[in-house]
Design an enzyme around this catalytic site. Structure first.
Site, PDB file in Angstrom:
ATOM      1  N   HIS A   1       1.505   4.494  -2.774  1.00  0.00           N
ATOM      2  CA  HIS A   1       1.554   5.963  -2.632  1.00  0.00           C
ATOM      3  C   HIS A   1       2.727   6.540  -3.422  1.00  0.00           C
ATOM      4  CE1 HIS A   1      -1.662   6.797   0.106  1.00  0.00           C
ATOM      5  NE2 HIS A   1      -1.185   6.043   1.084  1.00  0.00           N
TER       6      HIS A   1
ATOM      7  N   GLU B   1      -6.030   7.042  -1.216  1.00  0.00           N
ATOM      8  CA  GLU B   1      -5.967   5.794  -0.474  1.00  0.00           C
ATOM      9  C   GLU B   1      -6.542   4.636  -1.280  1.00  0.00           C
ATOM     10  OE1 GLU B   1      -4.137   5.551   1.822  1.00  0.00           O
ATOM     11  OE2 GLU B   1      -3.985   7.531   2.715  1.00  0.00           O
TER      12      GLU B   1
ATOM     13  N   HIS C   1       0.839  -1.201   0.000  1.00  0.00           N
ATOM     14  CA  HIS C   1       0.000   0.000   0.000  1.00  0.00           C
ATOM     15  C   HIS C   1       0.877   1.256   0.000  1.00  0.00           C
ATOM     16  CE1 HIS C   1      -3.490   2.540   1.164  1.00  0.00           C
ATOM     17  NE2 HIS C   1      -2.544   3.224   1.790  1.00  0.00           N
ATOM     18  N   GLU C   2       1.922   1.249   0.831  1.00  0.00           N
ATOM     19  CA  GLU C   2       2.803   2.425   0.880  1.00  0.00           C
ATOM     20  C   GLU C   2       3.566   2.586  -0.432  1.00  0.00           C
ATOM     21  OE1 GLU C   2       2.551   4.592   3.175  1.00  0.00           O
ATOM     22  OE2 GLU C   2       1.285   3.388   4.485  1.00  0.00           O
TER      23      GLU C   2
ATOM     24  N   ASP D   1      -4.593   1.324  -2.394  1.00  0.00           N
ATOM     25  CA  ASP D   1      -5.117  -0.021  -2.134  1.00  0.00           C
ATOM     26  C   ASP D   1      -5.087  -0.846  -3.420  1.00  0.00           C
ATOM     27  OD1 ASP D   1      -5.621  -0.112   0.546  1.00  0.00           O
ATOM     28  OD2 ASP D   1      -7.762   0.285   0.417  1.00  0.00           O
TER      29      ASP D   1
END
Ligand SMILES: [Zn+2]
Length: 504
Positions: A132, A193, A128-129, A197
């Site tokens: 980003h 977000e 997930h990070e 995901d």
């Protein structure tokens, strides 16, 4: 997916089919350039590395980087248009959190590492990070700021890290106080977000992880919240487990084949180290010991081995070296395949041999060992280095063992070759300085220290060291010329940096 530097960010977002996300960049100003983003990230990392809560532990850093980079590598385009390398690190912190900084630097709190029960769970947060970073959420946020807001931003991120309040820090902080409409910020977060995901999910899938671990882990984090306090874990604060999010994830899981994956032993060993390093108070050590003792009762051999390994590491920290060696032998014996059973089915499954060898050297190099053992330790270190040439921690232990055995000259020549090959490891220069000091070579010692400071981002301290080197009694004409040239280089660099900061 790649978007040319300085152009609109629309391309990256619209590349996803059926994507109705808003445009997150300003085409007139453009995103923060990848080069500048990396530079900003590096500047923040200089401070992070100096923080005493940065877990400066070779096996943990090696594991996280092997693991995280394997995730990123499994997904073409994970590095996005920046092409930056990822760097993963661990911060001592009891809050469940992970965060992405500008430039591909991703931090994991020790508590989150300990809360993850298997590699799929850890992968779900890291992916997930990575999402980003891949989607350049941070760069877009910064890109929307006026040029002169850039440097204060680095300070704001640091303040957020220091206060430990930063949920998903970089993102969270950029949201606040920058004059953007609150409603828009919230919408933006949710979309960013969701996008992370989605990318995280694709990464998990491509890397062969069981994505169902994602929901289980997030739900367990949420459950832990209710038991321990009224504080929501920061990671969940910025990533609330809305029913929409869960059903999104479940929907994706349904479309994926079930995967059985065997974790690498390193995951469990690294957690044992993190458990010890997370809290080095007496009370913390008592708790770590209890946790390891209960791991020994597990039916799972990896858990047992990690328990013994943790007890060995803990004993070493307490200066009980014989006990440490015994516990390490038990950890190794636990993992010896009894009837030809080998843990090698999974992609990253392994027997932890490099980490065992490294802890073995750590114990042998610990202060309090009889000097008579130094020769044997140097031989053991050479052997381990041959066997695991890519383990950076072992490479440094090898140099250390040579110095301890009075082979400082050999250590220095080995290290000179290492610093040419690994250009971003300040510790190599620290060891080189140690090797020169052992030979009484003062000038070279301080030149090496200067280079260590340069790599740590402390240029003024580096210039100071060059000054000391110049005044050393053994400075040759050649050394002086070298010092002068290097000093001019560093001064120019300092001037350019200042100018650049003013301009942006
Ligand atoms: Zn996030």
């Amino acid at each position: 997916m790649p978007v040319a530097q300085g152009q609109s960010s629309q391309g990256a977002l619209n590349a996803a089919p059926g994507n109705s996300l808003p445009v997150l960049g300003d085409s007139a100003r453009g995103d923060l350039s990848p080069v500048l983003e990396r530079k900003l990230g590096e500047e923040i990392m200089f401070d992070v590395r100096r923080d005493r809560d940065f877990l400066d532990d070779a096996p943990i850093l090696e594991y996280l980087n092997n693991f995280g980079n394997a995730l990123a590598a499994a997904y073409p385009g994970a590095r996005g248009e920046t092409g930056n390398d990822f760097y993963f690190f661990c911060v001592r912190d009891p809050m469940l959190n992970a965060f992405a900084l500008p430039g591909g630097f991703i931090g994991v709190h020790s508590a989150l590492l300990l809360a993850a029960q298997n590699e799929s769970e850890l992968a779900s947060v890291l992916s997930h990070e990575i999402g980003h970073v891949t989607q350049r959420h941070i760069a877009r946020m910064i890109g929307q700021q006026k040029g002169d807001a850039l440097m204060p931003l680095a300070a704001i991120i640091l303040a957020a890290l220091a206060s430990k309040a930063g949920p998903d820090a970089a993102i969270g902080v950029f949201m606040g106080g920058q004059g953007l409409a609150i409603q828009r910020q919230i919408d933006f977060t949710r979309d960013a977000e969701r996008e992370s995901d989605r990318v995280g999910f694709q990464i998990m899938n491509a890397a062969g992880f069981d994505a169902s671990g994602m929901v289980a882990f997030f739900q367990r984090m949420q459950a832990a919240t209710k038991v321990y306090s009224d504080l929501t874990p920061p990671w969940l604060m910025s990533h609330p487990l809305t029913s929409e999010r869960i059903s999104d994830i479940r929907e994706r899981i349904r479309a994926m084949p079930f995967r059985q994956r065997i974790d690498g032993l390193e995951f469990y060993l690294v957690r044992s180290r993190a458990r010890v390093l997370q809290d080095e108070s007496n009370q913390g050590r008592v708790e770590a010991q209890a946790a390891f003792d209960s791991q020994l009762k597990s039916q799972n051999r990896q858990q047992q081995a990690a328990g013994h390994y943790g007890l060995a590491y803990l004993a070493m920290k307490r200066g009980e070296l014989a006990k440490a060696a015994e516990a390490l032998a038990r950890a190794r014996a636990t993992m010896k395949p009894a009837s030809g059973a080998v843990f090698s089915t999974g992609q990253s499954a392994s027997d932890g041999a490099a980490m065992f060898a490294s802890l073995d050297l750590e114990i042998k190099l610990a202060s309090g060992q009889p000097p008579a053992l130094a020769a044997q330790t140097a031989k053991d270190a050479a052997l381990a280095h041959d066997q695991f040439p890519l383990a950076r921690g072992i490479a440094r232990q090898y140099a250390d063992a040579l110095i301890a055995n009075g082979q400082a000259e050999q250590a220095a020549s080995y290290l000179r070759e290492q610093v040419r090959q690994y250009r971003e490891e300040p510790k190599l220069y620290d060891l080189l300085a140690k090797a020169y000091a052992a030979q009484g070579k003062l000038t070279l010692q301080h030149i090496a220290l200067a280079e260590s400071y340069v790599l740590a981002g402390a240029v003024p301290a580096a210039v100071d060291q060059l000054g000391i080197a110049r005044k050393a009694p053994d400075a040759s004409f050649y050394d002086l010329a070298l010092i002068d040239a290097r000093e001019r280089e560093l001064q120019t660099r300092q001037r350019d940096d200042k100018k650049e900061k003013k301009e942006r």
